[in-house]
Design a protein around this motif. Structure first.
Motif, PDB file in Angstrom:
ATOM      1  N   ALA A  38      10.466  -1.706  11.182  1.00 31.72           N
ATOM      2  CA  ALA A  38       9.203  -1.078  11.583  1.00 31.72           C
ATOM      3  C   ALA A  38       8.059  -2.071  11.427  1.00 31.72           C
ATOM      4  N   GLY A  39       7.090  -1.973  12.310  1.00 30.50           N
ATOM      5  CA  GLY A  39       5.898  -2.807  12.197  1.00 30.50           C
ATOM      6  C   GLY A  39       5.026  -2.352  11.039  1.00 30.50           C
ATOM      7  N   ARG A  40       4.052  -3.201  10.666  1.00 32.61           N
ATOM      8  CA  ARG A  40       3.185  -2.863   9.535  1.00 32.61           C
ATOM      9  C   ARG A  40       2.405  -1.574   9.770  1.00 32.61           C
ATOM     10  N   GLY A  41       1.928  -1.374  11.001  1.00 29.91           N
ATOM     11  CA  GLY A  41       1.154  -0.167  11.295  1.00 29.91           C
ATOM     12  C   GLY A  41       1.956   1.101  11.072  1.00 29.91           C
ATOM     13  N   LEU A  42       3.179   1.109  11.557  1.00 28.35           N
ATOM     14  CA  LEU A  42       4.049   2.269  11.382  1.00 28.35           C
ATOM     15  C   LEU A  42       4.434   2.440   9.916  1.00 28.35           C
ATOM     16  N   ALA A  43       4.693   1.337   9.231  1.00 25.90           N
ATOM     17  CA  ALA A  43       5.087   1.394   7.821  1.00 25.90           C
ATOM     18  C   ALA A  43       3.947   1.879   6.920  1.00 25.90           C
ATOM     19  N   LEU A  44       2.720   1.766   7.405  1.00 23.46           N
ATOM     20  CA  LEU A  44       1.561   2.227   6.631  1.00 23.46           C
ATOM     21  C   LEU A  44       1.406   3.750   6.686  1.00 23.46           C
ATOM     22  N   LEU A  45       1.947   4.395   7.707  1.00 21.21           N
ATOM     23  CA  LEU A  45       1.725   5.834   7.915  1.00 21.21           C
ATOM     24  C   LEU A  45       2.113   6.742   6.751  1.00 21.21           C
ATOM     25  N   PRO A  46       3.204   6.494   6.039  1.00 21.03           N
ATOM     26  CA  PRO A  46       3.533   7.406   4.934  1.00 21.03           C
ATOM     27  C   PRO A  46       2.458   7.474   3.844  1.00 21.03           C
ATOM     28  N   ALA A  47       1.749   6.393   3.601  1.00 15.62           N
ATOM     29  CA  ALA A  47       0.765   6.367   2.511  1.00 15.62           C
ATOM     30  C   ALA A  47      -0.323   7.434   2.671  1.00 15.62           C
ATOM     31  N   PRO A  48      -1.013   7.523   3.821  1.00 17.04           N
ATOM     32  CA  PRO A  48      -2.024   8.578   3.935  1.00 17.04           C
ATOM     33  C   PRO A  48      -1.430   9.988   3.938  1.00 17.04           C
ATOM     34  N   LEU A  49      -0.200  10.128   4.434  1.00 16.23           N
ATOM     35  CA  LEU A  49       0.436  11.452   4.407  1.00 16.23           C
ATOM     36  C   LEU A  49       0.722  11.879   2.970  1.00 16.23           C
TER      37      LEU A  49
END
Length: 198
Positions: free
Chosen positions: A93-104
């Motif tokens: 996964a790219g960095r942008g996609l990998a960042l998504l779990p954090a705000p969720l």
């Protein structure tokens, strides 16, 4: 609510951070280990500094009074969001996609903190922002994990530590509030307020 919010207590978060770092080190990923520790403890230190500063200098007006940014939310974002992000990066996964779990994850823990009356929305949002910035920095600086790093090596020990430590509490908030009452810090805040008025 208590069950979820306790997943982000420092008694759970700190041992989980250390065991994840140990597992990263055992794979020989020195850079990832260093960046993980720097991101985790940088996030926790940032929240501690904000809490101490506000405890000494008084609440900040941001729609509602901010008395104490949420350490639970920041910790959950960096530990769980960061761990899931690393696993996602392992699978390409790219960095942008990998960042998504954090705000969720920050939103979920933030909701529990508000529902339990521990924090208000601005305090939760500050904690979430600090945690997500920590995850972003980690993903940016660490790069993709090496192929030899098996996600089970990270997830298994981390889940075991979380299961063992869940329900224990470190009363860091009380220590931080006491620290914030140091006279020199409160005096420095008073001098800054006087300078602002002039």
């Amino acid at each position: 609510m208590n069950f979820l919010t306790d997943l982000a207590d420092q008694a759970v978060i700190l041992p989980a951070a250390v065991i994840i770092a140990l597992m990263l080190a055992l794979t020989g990923w020195t850079r990832g280990t260093f960046i993980w520790l720097a991101a985790v403890f940088g996030t926790i230190a940032t929240i501690a500094v904000l809490k101490i500063g506000i405890a000494a200098c008084g609440p900040v007006q941001l729609r509602d009074l901010v008395n104490s940014p949420s350490g639970h939310v920041a910790s959950a974002a960096i530990i769980y969001g960061g761990l899931i992000g690393l696993v996602m990066r392992h699978f390409g996964a790219g960095r942008g996609l990998a960042l998504l779990p954090a705000p969720l994850i920050a939103s979920l823990i933030g909701f529990t903190r508000i529902e339990l009356g521990a924090h208000n929305l601005p305090e939760v949002m500050i904690g979430g922002a600090v945690g997500c910035v920590g995850v972003f920095a980690m993903l940016l600086l660490a790069g993709a994990p090496p192929r030899r790093l098996q996600p089970a090596w990270l997830l298994g020990p981390a889940m075991l530590i979380v299961a063992i430590m869940h329900g224990y509490h470190l009363h860091g908030e009380d220590m931080i509030k006491e620290t914030g009452q140091w006279g020199w810090l409160a005096a420095a805040c008073g001098e800054l307020r006087i300078a602002d008025r002039n």
